[in-house]
Design an enzyme around this catalytic site. Structure first.
Site, PDB file in Angstrom:
ATOM      1  N   PHE A  91       0.824  -1.210   0.000  1.00 58.29           N
ATOM      2  CA  PHE A  91       0.000   0.000   0.000  1.00 58.29           C
ATOM      3  C   PHE A  91       0.867   1.273   0.000  1.00 58.29           C
ATOM      4  O   PHE A  91       0.940   2.005  -0.999  1.00 58.29           O
ATOM      5  CB  PHE A  91      -0.946  -0.090   1.208  1.00 58.29           C
ATOM      6  CG  PHE A  91      -1.597   1.182   1.641  1.00 58.29           C
ATOM      7  CD1 PHE A  91      -2.120   2.074   0.713  1.00 58.29           C
ATOM      8  CD2 PHE A  91      -1.714   1.483   2.999  1.00 58.29           C
ATOM      9  CE1 PHE A  91      -2.737   3.256   1.129  1.00 58.29           C
ATOM     10  CE2 PHE A  91      -2.332   2.644   3.419  1.00 58.29           C
ATOM     11  CZ  PHE A  91      -2.831   3.540   2.491  1.00 58.29           C
ATOM     12  N   GLY A 139       1.593  -7.658  -0.626  1.00 52.34           N
ATOM     13  CA  GLY A 139       1.594  -6.703  -1.738  1.00 52.34           C
ATOM     14  C   GLY A 139       1.061  -7.344  -3.005  1.00 52.34           C
ATOM     15  O   GLY A 139       0.826  -8.553  -3.063  1.00 52.34           O
ATOM     16  N   ALA A 186       7.135  -5.177   5.743  1.00 54.23           N
ATOM     17  CA  ALA A 186       6.931  -5.625   7.124  1.00 54.23           C
ATOM     18  C   ALA A 186       5.709  -6.516   7.175  1.00 54.23           C
ATOM     19  O   ALA A 186       4.840  -6.426   6.300  1.00 54.23           O
ATOM     20  CB  ALA A 186       6.708  -4.426   8.049  1.00 54.23           C
ATOM     21  N   GLN A 187       5.665  -7.340   8.201  1.00 53.57           N
ATOM     22  CA  GLN A 187       4.377  -7.929   8.539  1.00 53.57           C
ATOM     23  C   GLN A 187       3.737  -6.862   9.410  1.00 53.57           C
ATOM     24  O   GLN A 187       4.326  -6.384  10.368  1.00 53.57           O
ATOM     25  CB  GLN A 187       4.565  -9.319   9.175  1.00 53.57           C
ATOM     26  CG  GLN A 187       4.496  -9.442  10.688  1.00 53.57           C
ATOM     27  CD  GLN A 187       3.113  -9.138  11.248  1.00 53.57           C
ATOM     28  OE1 GLN A 187       2.093  -9.309  10.590  1.00 53.57           O
ATOM     29  NE2 GLN A 187       3.080  -8.663  12.473  1.00 53.57           N
ATOM     30  N   TYR A 216       4.455  -6.107  17.581  1.00 53.98           N
ATOM     31  CA  TYR A 216       4.657  -5.296  16.370  1.00 53.98           C
ATOM     32  C   TYR A 216       5.305  -3.950  16.728  1.00 53.98           C
ATOM     33  O   TYR A 216       6.294  -3.530  16.115  1.00 53.98           O
ATOM     34  CB  TYR A 216       3.298  -5.085  15.686  1.00 53.98           C
ATOM     35  CG  TYR A 216       3.276  -4.037  14.603  1.00 53.98           C
ATOM     36  CD1 TYR A 216       3.719  -4.313  13.314  1.00 53.98           C
ATOM     37  CD2 TYR A 216       2.784  -2.752  14.867  1.00 53.98           C
ATOM     38  CE1 TYR A 216       3.687  -3.346  12.323  1.00 53.98           C
ATOM     39  CE2 TYR A 216       2.750  -1.786  13.878  1.00 53.98           C
ATOM     40  CZ  TYR A 216       3.200  -2.080  12.607  1.00 53.98           C
ATOM     41  OH  TYR A 216       3.164  -1.110  11.628  1.00 53.98           O
ATOM     42  N   LYS A 225       9.178  -2.478  16.043  1.00 50.31           N
ATOM     43  CA  LYS A 225       9.449  -1.198  15.367  1.00 50.31           C
ATOM     44  C   LYS A 225      10.408  -0.356  16.207  1.00 50.31           C
ATOM     45  O   LYS A 225      11.332   0.265  15.687  1.00 50.31           O
ATOM     46  CB  LYS A 225       8.143  -0.431  15.129  1.00 50.31           C
ATOM     47  CG  LYS A 225       7.232  -1.055  14.087  1.00 50.31           C
ATOM     48  CD  LYS A 225       7.746  -0.836  12.678  1.00 50.31           C
ATOM     49  CE  LYS A 225       6.762  -1.299  11.623  1.00 50.31           C
ATOM     50  NZ  LYS A 225       7.341  -1.309  10.279  1.00 50.31           N
ATOM     51  N   ARG A 269      -8.651   7.139  16.445  1.00 45.50           N
ATOM     52  CA  ARG A 269      -7.370   6.991  15.760  1.00 45.50           C
ATOM     53  C   ARG A 269      -7.070   8.300  15.023  1.00 45.50           C
ATOM     54  O   ARG A 269      -7.958   9.118  14.807  1.00 45.50           O
ATOM     55  CB  ARG A 269      -7.428   5.840  14.737  1.00 45.50           C
ATOM     56  CG  ARG A 269      -7.649   4.458  15.358  1.00 45.50           C
ATOM     57  CD  ARG A 269      -6.453   3.989  16.156  1.00 45.50           C
ATOM     58  NE  ARG A 269      -6.634   2.683  16.748  1.00 45.50           N
ATOM     59  CZ  ARG A 269      -7.083   2.472  17.994  1.00 45.50           C
ATOM     60  NH1 ARG A 269      -7.423   3.484  18.775  1.00 45.50           N
ATOM     61  NH2 ARG A 269      -7.168   1.248  18.461  1.00 45.50           N
TER      62      ARG A 269
HETATM   63  P1  NAD Z   1       1.429  -3.515   3.180  1.00 42.63           P
HETATM   64  O1  NAD Z   1       1.196  -4.878   3.747  1.00 42.63           O
HETATM   65  O2  NAD Z   1       0.502  -3.039   2.106  1.00 42.63           O
HETATM   66  O3  NAD Z   1       2.918  -3.425   2.645  1.00 42.63           O
HETATM   67  C1  NAD Z   1       3.950  -4.197   3.155  1.00 42.63           C
HETATM   68  C2  NAD Z   1       4.675  -4.798   1.951  1.00 42.63           C
HETATM   69  O4  NAD Z   1       5.791  -5.531   2.418  1.00 42.63           O
HETATM   70  C3  NAD Z   1       3.792  -5.777   1.160  1.00 42.63           C
HETATM   71  O5  NAD Z   1       3.864  -5.464  -0.205  1.00 42.63           O
HETATM   72  C4  NAD Z   1       4.405  -7.139   1.442  1.00 42.63           C
HETATM   73  O6  NAD Z   1       4.259  -8.042   0.367  1.00 42.63           O
HETATM   74  C5  NAD Z   1       5.845  -6.774   1.736  1.00 42.63           C
HETATM   75  N1  NAD Z   1       6.519  -7.723   2.620  1.00 42.63           N
HETATM   76  C6  NAD Z   1       6.078  -8.184   3.813  1.00 42.63           C
HETATM   77  N2  NAD Z   1       6.968  -9.036   4.343  1.00 42.63           N
HETATM   78  C7  NAD Z   1       8.002  -9.108   3.460  1.00 42.63           C
HETATM   79  C8  NAD Z   1       9.209  -9.821   3.437  1.00 42.63           C
HETATM   80  N3  NAD Z   1       9.558 -10.649   4.424  1.00 42.63           N
HETATM   81  N4  NAD Z   1      10.043  -9.663   2.368  1.00 42.63           N
HETATM   82  C9  NAD Z   1       9.705  -8.832   1.342  1.00 42.63           C
HETATM   83  N5  NAD Z   1       8.556  -8.137   1.325  1.00 42.63           N
HETATM   84  C10 NAD Z   1       7.715  -8.270   2.363  1.00 42.63           C
HETATM   85  O7  NAD Z   1       1.478  -2.491   4.400  1.00 42.63           O
HETATM   86  P2  NAD Z   1       1.512  -0.893   4.447  1.00 42.63           P
HETATM   87  O8  NAD Z   1       0.307  -0.436   5.152  1.00 42.63           O
HETATM   88  O9  NAD Z   1       1.845  -0.348   3.118  1.00 42.63           O
HETATM   89  O10 NAD Z   1       2.731  -0.682   5.436  1.00 42.63           O
HETATM   90  C11 NAD Z   1       4.028  -0.305   4.980  1.00 42.63           C
HETATM   91  C12 NAD Z   1       4.899  -0.024   6.181  1.00 42.63           C
HETATM   92  O11 NAD Z   1       4.357   1.059   6.941  1.00 42.63           O
HETATM   93  C13 NAD Z   1       5.022  -1.204   7.145  1.00 42.63           C
HETATM   94  O12 NAD Z   1       6.351  -1.241   7.609  1.00 42.63           O
HETATM   95  C14 NAD Z   1       4.080  -0.844   8.267  1.00 42.63           C
HETATM   96  O13 NAD Z   1       4.477  -1.427   9.481  1.00 42.63           O
HETATM   97  C15 NAD Z   1       4.226   0.668   8.290  1.00 42.63           C
HETATM   98  N6  NAD Z   1       3.079   1.333   8.891  1.00 42.63           N
HETATM   99  C16 NAD Z   1       1.863   1.278   8.278  1.00 42.63           C
HETATM  100  C17 NAD Z   1       0.783   1.930   8.870  1.00 42.63           C
HETATM  101  C18 NAD Z   1      -0.585   1.918   8.229  1.00 42.63           C
HETATM  102  O14 NAD Z   1      -1.494   2.538   8.789  1.00 42.63           O
HETATM  103  N7  NAD Z   1      -0.781   1.258   7.106  1.00 42.63           N
HETATM  104  C19 NAD Z   1       0.960   2.627  10.076  1.00 42.63           C
HETATM  105  C20 NAD Z   1       2.214   2.638  10.667  1.00 42.63           C
HETATM  106  C21 NAD Z   1       3.275   2.010  10.057  1.00 42.63           C
END
Ligand code: NAD
Length: 314
Positions: A15, A40, A78-79, A145, A149, A212
């Site tokens: 995302f 993704g 990330a997961q 989680y 971080k 939130r």
């Molecule tokens: P998302 O799940 O859409 O994106 C994460 C991506 O990482 C995915 O495309 C996934 O396939 C990939 N991925 C996961 N594990 C992997 C691995 N072991 N090797 C390679 N690729 C891997 O999530 P997002 O919402 O886009 O989040 C992106 C980042 O932002 C993350 O680190 C998340 O913790 C952080 N974050 C997101 C939010 C939110 O509100 N969405 C808030 C705080 C922090």
């Protein structure tokens, strides 16, 4: 192209990472994406980017960074399920701590100059922090989680001391927008929209008065580009400072989608944080960042994007 214009984006099929990669390419950077497509999607990978469908924990990911020799690493892979991290802390730590360290080891070898890290504000400060929380409020993550971080933020300072890599940690609030899935910290927006568009009943967990800080993905992308140009190290909250409760999100999405379905409540999720909002005045002062997109505008854009996707699939 010079090293400074080459960037590796992890999670670039996800995302937030996919929007970051799009913006970098539009700004003339050369971009490599590392993403194992676990959450993704291939169609989110910008065709102008070099795509490596590998795991961040793997030797292949290490080699991509060493061969690419980027000036910067923007780490979003990330997961990112809080609930999964509670159910399986070992899995979370392998992905979010060990995976990050594999990348940072490669970054040190490849003399990467800066690392931008997608950290969390929502899961960092806990329920006792003042609202909106500031970066110097005590970090007290309550789930694995958030703990991971925070650990990665500390590791980044180790890599700075040891190798001179400049870390910028962006502690996101609850990010929402086109391409989001239901798993993340603002997953409720995607879940409600999908239900409304399918004419199914969304369920609100508990009374819906939990709050939130919802920040639009375009604003988060802007923070990443500013962080790339920021010459120093820093840890910044990236949020709006506004608390919005889930019932309000429900009502706004109900109106935008024209749904007749009124709120239905289910049981509250045990252990769920009650309130959350981030003070981003440090990012405003030092990065020159502030959110531009109002909640109403961001939700409308998000619904339109989901509608377009549904129309394409039909
Ligand atoms: P998302 O799940 O859409 O994106 C994460 C991506 O990482 C995915 O495309 C996934 O396939 C990939 N991925 C996961 N594990 C992997 C691995 N072991 N090797 C390679 N690729 C891997 O999530 P997002 O919402 O886009 O989040 C992106 C980042 O932002 C993350 O680190 C998340 O913790 C952080 N974050 C997101 C939010 C939110 O509100 N969405 C808030 C705080 C922090």
């Amino acid at each position: 192209m010079s090293k400074n214009r080459r960037v590796v984006v992890t999670g670039g099929a996800g995302f937030i990472g996919s929007h970051v990669a799009d913006a970098l390419l539009a700004a003339g950077y050369e971009v490599a994406i590392i993403d194992n497509l676990s959450s993704g999607r291939r169609e989110h990978v910008n065709p102008q980017a070099q795509f490596y469908p590998v795991d961040i924990k793997s030797p292949e990911a290490y080699d991509v960074i060493c061969q690419w020799q980027p000036g910067a690493l923007i780490h979003h892979a990330a997961q990112m399920s809080v609930r999964l991290s509670v159910a399986d802390p070992l899995f979370d730590a392998r992905e979010n701590i060990l995976g990050s360290l594999n990348l940072f080891e490669a970054a040190a070898k490849a003399t990467v100059k800066r690392i931008i890290f997608a950290s969390t504000g929502g899961a960092m400060y806990g329920d006792e922090a003042p609202l909106p929380a500031r970066e110097d409020d005590r970090a007290k993550p309550e789930c694995p989680y958030g703990i991971a971080k925070l650990a990665v933020e500390h590791y980044l300072h180790f890599y700075q001391r040891e190798y001179g890599i400049i870390p910028v940690c962006l502690r996101y609030a609850n990010v929402y927008g086109p391409r989001q899935n239901g798993l993340g910290e603002a997953g409720v927006v995607a879940i409600f929209i999908e239900k409304f568009l399918a004419d199914e009943q969304p369920i609100i967990n508990g009374d819906g008065l939990q709050t939130r800080d919802f920040v639009y993905v375009g604003d988060v992308v802007a923070a990443n580009l500013l962080a790339l140009a920021y010459p120093q190290t820093g840890t910044f909250n990236i949020g709006t400072g506004q608390e919005t409760d889930i019932l309000t999100i429900y009502r706004q999405l109900q109106e935008i989608t024209g749904s007749h379905r009124n709120p239905v409540h289910g049981p509250a999720k045990p252990g769920e944080q009650r309130r959350s909002a981030l003070d981003s005045s440090l990012a405003r002062r030092l990065l020159g960042w502030q959110p531009q997109i109002s909640l109403a505008e961001g939700l409308s854009r998000t619904v339109r994007a989901f509608q377009a996707l549904a129309a394409k699939a039909a």
